[in-house]
Scaffold this motif. Structure first.
Motif, PDB file in Angstrom:
ATOM      1  N   ILE A   1       0.733  -1.110  -0.096  1.00  0.00           N
ATOM      2  CA  ILE A   1       0.062  -0.057   0.012  1.00  0.00           C
ATOM      3  C   ILE A   1       0.731   1.267  -0.160  1.00  0.00           C
ATOM      4  CG2 ILE A   1      -1.733   1.363   1.529  1.00  0.00           C
ATOM      5  CD1 ILE A   1      -3.194  -1.409   2.002  1.00  0.00           C
ATOM      6  N   PRO A   2       1.814   1.469   0.950  1.00  0.00           N
ATOM      7  CA  PRO A   2       2.607   2.625   0.747  1.00  0.00           C
ATOM      8  C   PRO A   2       3.623   2.764  -0.505  1.00  0.00           C
ATOM      9  CG  PRO A   2       3.248   1.416   2.908  1.00  0.00           C
ATOM     10  CD  PRO A   2       2.281   0.515   1.975  1.00  0.00           C
ATOM     11  N   VAL A   3       3.981   1.686  -1.044  1.00  0.00           N
ATOM     12  CA  VAL A   3       4.637   1.541  -2.216  1.00  0.00           C
ATOM     13  C   VAL A   3       3.639   2.096  -3.543  1.00  0.00           C
ATOM     14  CG1 VAL A   3       5.933   0.303  -3.938  1.00  0.00           C
ATOM     15  CG2 VAL A   3       6.477   0.001  -1.619  1.00  0.00           C
ATOM     16  N   SER A   4       2.565   1.536  -3.311  1.00  0.00           N
ATOM     17  CA  SER A   4       1.607   1.993  -4.546  1.00  0.00           C
ATOM     18  C   SER A   4       1.163   3.501  -4.318  1.00  0.00           C
ATOM     19  CB  SER A   4       0.396   0.981  -4.593  1.00  0.00           C
ATOM     20  OG  SER A   4      -0.427   1.258  -2.997  1.00  0.00           O
ATOM     21  N   MET A   5       1.056   3.883  -2.991  1.00  0.00           N
ATOM     22  CA  MET A   5       0.927   5.417  -2.857  1.00  0.00           C
ATOM     23  C   MET A   5       2.042   6.269  -3.351  1.00  0.00           C
ATOM     24  SD  MET A   5      -0.841   5.476   1.097  1.00  0.00           S
ATOM     25  CE  MET A   5      -0.937   7.241   1.252  1.00  0.00           C
ATOM     26  N   VAL A   6       3.286   5.812  -3.262  1.00  0.00           N
ATOM     27  CA  VAL A   6       4.159   6.604  -3.845  1.00  0.00           C
ATOM     28  C   VAL A   6       4.375   6.570  -5.461  1.00  0.00           C
ATOM     29  CG1 VAL A   6       6.879   6.672  -3.916  1.00  0.00           C
ATOM     30  CG2 VAL A   6       5.717   6.416  -1.674  1.00  0.00           C
ATOM     31  N   GLY A   7       3.993   5.280  -6.000  1.00  0.00           N
ATOM     32  CA  GLY A   7       4.059   5.165  -7.259  1.00  0.00           C
ATOM     33  C   GLY A   7       2.745   6.022  -7.931  1.00  0.00           C
ATOM     34  N   ILE A   8       1.761   5.954  -7.410  1.00  0.00           N
ATOM     35  CA  ILE A   8       0.529   6.529  -7.934  1.00  0.00           C
ATOM     36  C   ILE A   8       0.658   8.197  -7.742  1.00  0.00           C
ATOM     37  CG2 ILE A   8      -1.824   7.177  -7.493  1.00  0.00           C
ATOM     38  CD1 ILE A   8      -2.550   4.157  -6.654  1.00  0.00           C
TER      39      ILE A   8
END
Length: 106
Positions: free
Chosen positions: A45-52
């Motif tokens: 979830i945090p990695v996807s937040m940074v990616g998005i």
């Protein structure tokens, strides 16, 4: 090895580094707080937040900065164990180098 002020400091550094490593290894291999899915999702979830957020920043969105910063803060807190591990290894290495330097002077 002759004990003096430098060797005592080096032994204290090695002791603190060893204690940090023992605590980290104990928490890694001992009591575990969750299941595999929970552990993976806590990183995804945090990695996807940074990616998005990065994708939104490249598109010119203002809210994307907020999403990226929140994701980065969460990732830094997840990586705190890695920082502690690096600090423990650094303390041990510095203590050993002080011991070697101290023993070569004698």
């Amino acid at each position: 090895m002759k004990l003096n002020r430098h060797t005592g400091f080096a032994l204290i550094l090695i002791l603190f580094g060893g204690l940090l490593l023992i605590k980290m290894l104990g928490s890694m291999f001992g009591y575990h707080h969750g299941h595999l899915i929970h552990g993976l999702m806590s990183w995804v979830i945090p990695v996807s937040m940074v990616g998005i957020g990065y994708y939104g920043i490249t598109r010119g969105s203002k809210i994307a900065w907020v999403i990226t910063i929140i994701g980065a803060i969460i990732l830094l807190s997840k990586m705190s164990g890695l920082f502690i591990l690096l600090a423990a290894v650094g303390l041990i290495a510095f203590g050993v180098s002080l011991l070697k330097r101290s023993s070569s002077r004698v």
